[in-house]
Scaffold this motif. Structure first.
Motif, PDB file in Angstrom:
ATOM      1  N   HIS A 217      49.547  70.136  44.732  1.00 43.43           N
ATOM      2  CA  HIS A 217      48.268  69.905  45.394  1.00 43.43           C
ATOM      3  C   HIS A 217      47.211  70.778  44.740  1.00 43.43           C
ATOM      4  CE1 HIS A 217      45.050  70.731  48.365  1.00 43.43           C
ATOM      5  NE2 HIS A 217      45.187  69.444  48.609  1.00 43.43           N
ATOM      6  N   VAL A 218      46.050  70.197  44.487  1.00 41.33           N
ATOM      7  CA  VAL A 218      44.923  70.962  43.946  1.00 41.33           C
ATOM      8  C   VAL A 218      43.649  70.516  44.642  1.00 41.33           C
ATOM      9  CG1 VAL A 218      45.891  71.432  41.653  1.00 41.33           C
ATOM     10  CG2 VAL A 218      44.646  69.310  42.059  1.00 41.33           C
ATOM     11  N   THR A 219      42.645  71.384  44.614  1.00 40.10           N
ATOM     12  CA  THR A 219      41.361  71.063  45.217  1.00 40.10           C
ATOM     13  C   THR A 219      40.366  70.657  44.140  1.00 40.10           C
ATOM     14  OG1 THR A 219      40.484  73.314  45.037  1.00 40.10           O
ATOM     15  CG2 THR A 219      41.801  72.785  47.001  1.00 40.10           C
ATOM     16  N   VAL A 220      39.309  69.974  44.571  1.00 41.11           N
ATOM     17  CA  VAL A 220      38.241  69.584  43.642  1.00 41.11           C
ATOM     18  C   VAL A 220      37.612  70.821  43.018  1.00 41.11           C
ATOM     19  CG1 VAL A 220      35.949  68.525  43.497  1.00 41.11           C
ATOM     20  CG2 VAL A 220      37.776  67.396  44.794  1.00 41.11           C
ATOM     21  N   VAL A 221      37.449  71.876  43.817  1.00 42.73           N
ATOM     22  CA  VAL A 221      36.855  73.121  43.302  1.00 42.73           C
ATOM     23  C   VAL A 221      37.706  73.690  42.170  1.00 42.73           C
ATOM     24  CG1 VAL A 221      36.255  75.501  43.873  1.00 42.73           C
ATOM     25  CG2 VAL A 221      35.680  73.655  45.461  1.00 42.73           C
ATOM     26  N   GLU A 222      39.029  73.706  42.368  1.00 50.48           N
ATOM     27  CA  GLU A 222      39.925  74.212  41.324  1.00 50.48           C
ATOM     28  C   GLU A 222      39.808  73.382  40.046  1.00 50.48           C
ATOM     29  OE1 GLU A 222      43.877  76.049  43.346  1.00 50.48           O
ATOM     30  OE2 GLU A 222      43.516  73.943  43.794  1.00 50.48           O
ATOM     31  N   LEU A 223      39.752  72.072  40.210  1.00 46.50           N
ATOM     32  CA  LEU A 223      39.720  71.189  39.037  1.00 46.50           C
ATOM     33  C   LEU A 223      38.407  71.288  38.273  1.00 46.50           C
ATOM     34  CD1 LEU A 223      41.455  68.066  40.611  1.00 46.50           C
ATOM     35  CD2 LEU A 223      42.420  69.607  38.894  1.00 46.50           C
ATOM     36  N   THR A 224      37.283  71.442  39.001  1.00 47.40           N
ATOM     37  CA  THR A 224      36.004  71.582  38.288  1.00 47.40           C
ATOM     38  C   THR A 224      35.981  72.858  37.460  1.00 47.40           C
ATOM     39  OG1 THR A 224      35.020  72.616  40.255  1.00 47.40           O
ATOM     40  CG2 THR A 224      34.709  70.246  39.988  1.00 47.40           C
ATOM     41  N   ALA A 225      36.544  73.934  38.006  1.00 49.76           N
ATOM     42  CA  ALA A 225      36.609  75.192  37.261  1.00 49.76           C
ATOM     43  C   ALA A 225      37.570  75.076  36.079  1.00 49.76           C
ATOM     44  CB  ALA A 225      37.043  76.329  38.180  1.00 49.76           C
ATOM     45  N   MET A 226      38.674  74.391  36.265  1.00 42.60           N
ATOM     46  CA  MET A 226      39.696  74.277  35.233  1.00 42.60           C
ATOM     47  C   MET A 226      39.201  73.475  34.027  1.00 42.60           C
ATOM     48  SD  MET A 226      43.548  72.805  35.833  1.00 42.60           S
ATOM     49  CE  MET A 226      43.700  73.891  37.275  1.00 42.60           C
ATOM     50  N   PHE A 227      38.468  72.378  34.311  1.00 46.93           N
ATOM     51  CA  PHE A 227      38.059  71.475  33.229  1.00 46.93           C
ATOM     52  C   PHE A 227      36.598  71.648  32.805  1.00 46.93           C
ATOM     53  CE2 PHE A 227      41.689  69.285  35.164  1.00 46.93           C
ATOM     54  CZ  PHE A 227      42.471  69.086  34.035  1.00 46.93           C
ATOM     55  N   GLY A 228      35.846  72.471  33.543  1.00 44.63           N
ATOM     56  CA  GLY A 228      34.463  72.713  33.164  1.00 44.63           C
ATOM     57  C   GLY A 228      33.578  71.497  33.290  1.00 44.63           C
ATOM     58  N   VAL A 229      33.841  70.667  34.296  1.00 50.12           N
ATOM     59  CA  VAL A 229      33.043  69.467  34.521  1.00 50.12           C
ATOM     60  C   VAL A 229      32.508  69.487  35.950  1.00 50.12           C
ATOM     61  CG1 VAL A 229      34.309  68.101  32.815  1.00 50.12           C
ATOM     62  CG2 VAL A 229      35.078  68.133  35.196  1.00 50.12           C
ATOM     63  N   SER A 230      31.695  68.501  36.274  1.00 50.64           N
ATOM     64  CA  SER A 230      31.079  68.466  37.601  1.00 50.64           C
ATOM     65  C   SER A 230      32.045  67.926  38.651  1.00 50.64           C
ATOM     66  CB  SER A 230      29.825  67.586  37.574  1.00 50.64           C
ATOM     67  OG  SER A 230      30.205  66.222  37.463  1.00 50.64           O
ATOM     68  N   ARG A 231      31.721  68.178  39.902  1.00 47.20           N
ATOM     69  CA  ARG A 231      32.531  67.651  41.009  1.00 47.20           C
ATOM     70  C   ARG A 231      32.516  66.132  41.010  1.00 47.20           C
ATOM     71  NH1 ARG A 231      31.829  71.562  46.348  1.00 47.20           N
ATOM     72  NH2 ARG A 231      32.110  73.552  45.258  1.00 47.20           N
ATOM     73  N   ASP A 232      31.358  65.519  40.686  1.00 45.23           N
ATOM     74  CA  ASP A 232      31.295  64.066  40.661  1.00 45.23           C
ATOM     75  C   ASP A 232      32.258  63.496  39.629  1.00 45.23           C
ATOM     76  OD1 ASP A 232      29.414  63.929  42.648  1.00 45.23           O
ATOM     77  OD2 ASP A 232      27.703  63.773  41.293  1.00 45.23           O
ATOM     78  N   THR A 233      32.366  64.150  38.484  1.00 37.75           N
ATOM     79  CA  THR A 233      33.292  63.684  37.448  1.00 37.75           C
ATOM     80  C   THR A 233      34.733  63.776  37.925  1.00 37.75           C
ATOM     81  OG1 THR A 233      31.812  64.246  35.626  1.00 37.75           O
ATOM     82  CG2 THR A 233      34.150  64.155  35.118  1.00 37.75           C
TER      83      THR A 233
END
Length: 262
Positions: free
Chosen positions: A26-42
């Protein structure tokens, strides 16, 4: 607005996102945006696409792995047709632990419905539940009263989600909680959705003893939310002997293991 990086190699980013999901469950949107350096919308668009492909399940603020590494929620109607023989046997064995006149609290799921259906020998029970399919399963003449907890209605699980209380001020105290779960591993028991897990924890806290009913298909599964260590459980009722690591953890916690006859 999306940044330039948002549009670079989306296929590669999505493949990497799936790998991360499989590793973490399980991961959160916040974690993924930080991990990939992209926006939440992406990230949200990525998650929508991957969910359509059956590779994950979106949750509020994040996503769950879709490959069984973390147990996924299934619709209640589907769960009712799985392991039916085992659930009936488990329900019958668990019902044998109940005394006449007890006050019971039961959470959602097909296992607790199977338990309720096996209460026919008892009388004068008071039953509290958030499981909307459970009241019709209780045999006639068994219950003095059945209380259905209010809250938000979840169609997929046929439950309500809200605080464990009859009204705005009176909290509940019961003799026994009978709890169905999504996963059982050496760390304890777990449930796939946060809100459902929260009400289950409240049910256990309101009870003097806790009976967990879980068929052997749950062994080794770790769902999203850990709801209880084995030390919080008094009886664990299942259809066959758990794997050694789970059996040892139950024994160390002093849980009484009940194997339902086949």
């Amino acid at each position: 607005m999306d940044t330039t990086e948002d549009f670079l190699l989306p296929g590669s980013r999505q493949r990497r996102l799936v790998d991360v999901m499989r590793q973490k469950g399980h991961v959160t949107v916040v974690e993924l945006t930080a991990m990939f350096g992209v926006s939440r919308d992406t990230i949200r668009r990525d998650l929508q696409l991957l969910e359509r492909q059956g590779l994950l399940t979106r949750t509020h603020g994040g996503a769950l792995a879709g490959d069984g590494l973390v147990a996924r929620e299934t619709r209640f109607q589907s769960r009712m047709t799985e392991q039916t023989g085992a659930k009936r046997s488990i329900g019958r064995a668990a019902a044998g632990l109940i005394r006449e006149g007890e006050t019971l609290i039961l959470n959602g799921g097909s296992s607790t419905c199977a338990f309720a259906a096996e209460l026919g020998r008892l009388r004068d029970l008071t039953i509290v539940t958030n499981n909307l399919m459970l009241p019709p399963a209780v045999p006639s003449g068994v219950a003095r009263s059945i209380f259905v907890l209010g809250g938000t209605y979840w169609d997929s699980a046929q439950i309500t989600v809200g605080a464990v209380k009859i009204n705005s001020s009176a909290r509940i105290s019961v003799d026994t909680a009978v709890i169905g779960v999504t996963g059982v591993d050496e760390a304890g028991v777990s449930i796939s959705r946060l809100e459902e897990a929260q009400i289950t924890v409240e049910m256990m806290e309101a009870s003097r003893r806790v009976i967990v009913v879980a068929d052997s298909e749950k062994f080794g599964a770790s769902a999203f939310v850990h709801v209880a260590d084995f030390s919080r459980i008094h009886y664990f009722v299942t259809d066959r002997m758990p794997p050694p690591d789970i059996a040892e953890a139950l024994a160390q916690a002093g849980v009484e293991l009940v194997i339902a006859p086949g």
